[in-house]
Scaffold this motif. Structure first.
Motif, PDB file in Angstrom:
ATOM      1  N   GLU A 182       0.826  -1.211   0.000  1.00 11.14           N
ATOM      2  CA  GLU A 182       0.000   0.000   0.000  1.00 11.14           C
ATOM      3  C   GLU A 182       0.859   1.260   0.000  1.00 11.14           C
ATOM      4  N   LEU A 183       1.912   1.288   0.847  1.00  5.75           N
ATOM      5  CA  LEU A 183       2.754   2.481   0.936  1.00  5.75           C
ATOM      6  C   LEU A 183       3.592   2.684  -0.317  1.00  5.75           C
ATOM      7  N   VAL A 184       4.070   1.591  -0.913  1.00  6.59           N
ATOM      8  CA  VAL A 184       4.856   1.720  -2.143  1.00  6.59           C
ATOM      9  C   VAL A 184       4.000   2.318  -3.255  1.00  6.59           C
ATOM     10  N   LYS A 185       2.775   1.848  -3.379  1.00  2.00           N
ATOM     11  CA  LYS A 185       1.888   2.391  -4.407  1.00  2.00           C
ATOM     12  C   LYS A 185       1.557   3.860  -4.133  1.00  2.00           C
ATOM     13  N   ARG A 186       1.441   4.213  -2.851  1.00  2.00           N
ATOM     14  CA  ARG A 186       1.062   5.578  -2.514  1.00  2.00           C
ATOM     15  C   ARG A 186       2.224   6.550  -2.696  1.00  2.00           C
ATOM     16  N   CYS A 187       3.453   6.117  -2.380  1.00  2.00           N
ATOM     17  CA  CYS A 187       4.600   7.031  -2.389  1.00  2.00           C
ATOM     18  C   CYS A 187       5.371   7.030  -3.699  1.00  2.00           C
ATOM     19  N   HIS A 188       5.121   6.094  -4.584  1.00  2.00           N
ATOM     20  CA  HIS A 188       5.894   6.013  -5.826  1.00  2.00           C
ATOM     21  C   HIS A 188       5.567   7.223  -6.715  1.00  2.00           C
ATOM     22  N   ASN A 192       1.947   9.607  -8.316  1.00  2.00           N
ATOM     23  CA  ASN A 192       1.733  11.003  -7.951  1.00  2.00           C
ATOM     24  C   ASN A 192       2.011  11.947  -9.120  1.00  2.00           C
ATOM     25  N   GLY A 193       1.843  11.446 -10.327  1.00  2.00           N
ATOM     26  CA  GLY A 193       2.057  12.288 -11.498  1.00  2.00           C
ATOM     27  C   GLY A 193       3.489  12.758 -11.654  1.00  2.00           C
ATOM     28  N   GLY A 194       4.451  11.944 -11.237  1.00  2.00           N
ATOM     29  CA  GLY A 194       5.856  12.319 -11.333  1.00  2.00           C
ATOM     30  C   GLY A 194       6.365  13.143 -10.176  1.00  2.00           C
ATOM     31  N   ASP A 195       5.525  13.434  -9.180  1.00  2.00           N
ATOM     32  CA  ASP A 195       5.946  14.207  -8.018  1.00  2.00           C
ATOM     33  C   ASP A 195       6.848  13.339  -7.143  1.00  2.00           C
ATOM     34  N   ARG A 196       8.080  13.821  -6.868  1.00  2.00           N
ATOM     35  CA  ARG A 196       9.061  13.049  -6.107  1.00  2.00           C
ATOM     36  C   ARG A 196       9.145  13.508  -4.657  1.00  2.00           C
ATOM     37  N   SER A 197       8.142  14.228  -4.169  1.00  2.00           N
ATOM     38  CA  SER A 197       8.197  14.728  -2.792  1.00  2.00           C
ATOM     39  C   SER A 197       8.110  13.601  -1.768  1.00  2.00           C
ATOM     40  N   ALA A 198       7.500  12.476  -2.147  1.00  2.00           N
ATOM     41  CA  ALA A 198       7.368  11.352  -1.219  1.00  2.00           C
ATOM     42  C   ALA A 198       8.462  10.304  -1.426  1.00  2.00           C
ATOM     43  N   GLU A 199       9.502  10.644  -2.178  1.00  2.00           N
ATOM     44  CA  GLU A 199      10.541   9.664  -2.488  1.00  2.00           C
ATOM     45  C   GLU A 199      11.319   9.264  -1.233  1.00  2.00           C
TER      46      GLU A 199
END
Length: 218
Positions: A182-188, A192-199
């Motif tokens: 669940e977290l991998v799908k949410r943070c990838h 997120n449309g290419g947003d790397r803020s959760a990387e």
């Protein structure tokens, strides 16, 4: 000084050819290769040889992680013997250290099958029993009550890994895998449309899952 005795270098051009990528990789593999009898560092992703050990937790002082020197130093800097304990538990632990020096003590009481325990049971059945709040004679005290099953004992790395996955310490393998997915799908970034803020969170989640897999919890 005559010209016959003057120093004349034979080679002037001492340029060194840089190593090729495959040669550089081979050199790195040779540096981190474990020698016979060595064990790998328990820190996730570390390829160095383990040379120091550290206890897993205050409840598991005889079970150890094996680390290389840099990771052993990092683990010791972050070690907190009283982590997770309340103020009352810390105060009780310090009082126990002051009274017994942390050494085990033994109770002086009769066994449950002793003559004294049988006499106590018989007298209590006839209505002439006496109070035995500390179960000195094997009956009526707190120890006669059924004991709850001991909770799972986790080391510091496992507790931190479960916290990174937002899970309780009693989480089992299926729940850990479900939360990880669940977290991998949410943070990838792709989610997120290419947003790397959760990387950064994604890296912590992956590292936590690898730690739990190495501990055999998944």
């Amino acid at each position: 000084m005559s010209g016959a005795f003057q120093y004349r270098p034979k080679f002037v051009d001492i340029r060194v050819r840089p190593p090729k990528p495959d040669e550089e990789q081979a050199r790195d593999d040779d540096v981190f290769a474990l020698k016979p009898g060595e064990r790998a560092c328990d820190h996730p992703g570390c390829r160095m040889a383990a040379t120091a050990r550290a206890p897993k937790s205050r409840d598991m002082l005889h079970e150890h992680y094996w680390f290389c020197q840099p990771h052993a130093a990092e683990y010791n800097r972050n070690w907190n013997f009283f982590a997770g304990m309340s103020e009352g538990e810390i105060r009780a632990r310090r009082e126990d250290e002051a009274m017994t020096g942390g050494r085990p003590t033994w109770e002086m009481k009769a066994g449950r099958r002793s003559r004294e325990a049988a006499a106590f049971t018989a007298n209590f059945a006839r209505g002439s029993g006496y109070a035995d709040p500390f179960s000195m004679f094997g009956g009526g005290g707190p120890e006669s009550r059924p004991q709850s099953a001991p909770s799972r004992r986790l080391g510091k790395l496992e507790r931190n890994a479960l916290a990174d996955l937002d899970l309780d310490e009693d989480a089992e393998g299926p729940k850990i895998r479900q939360r990880y997915t669940e977290l991998v799908k949410r943070c990838h970034p792709d989610a997120n449309g290419g947003d790397r803020s959760a990387e950064h969170k994604l890296q912590r989640v992956i590292k936590a899952y690898q730690t739990l897999r190495k501990a055999g919890m998944v």
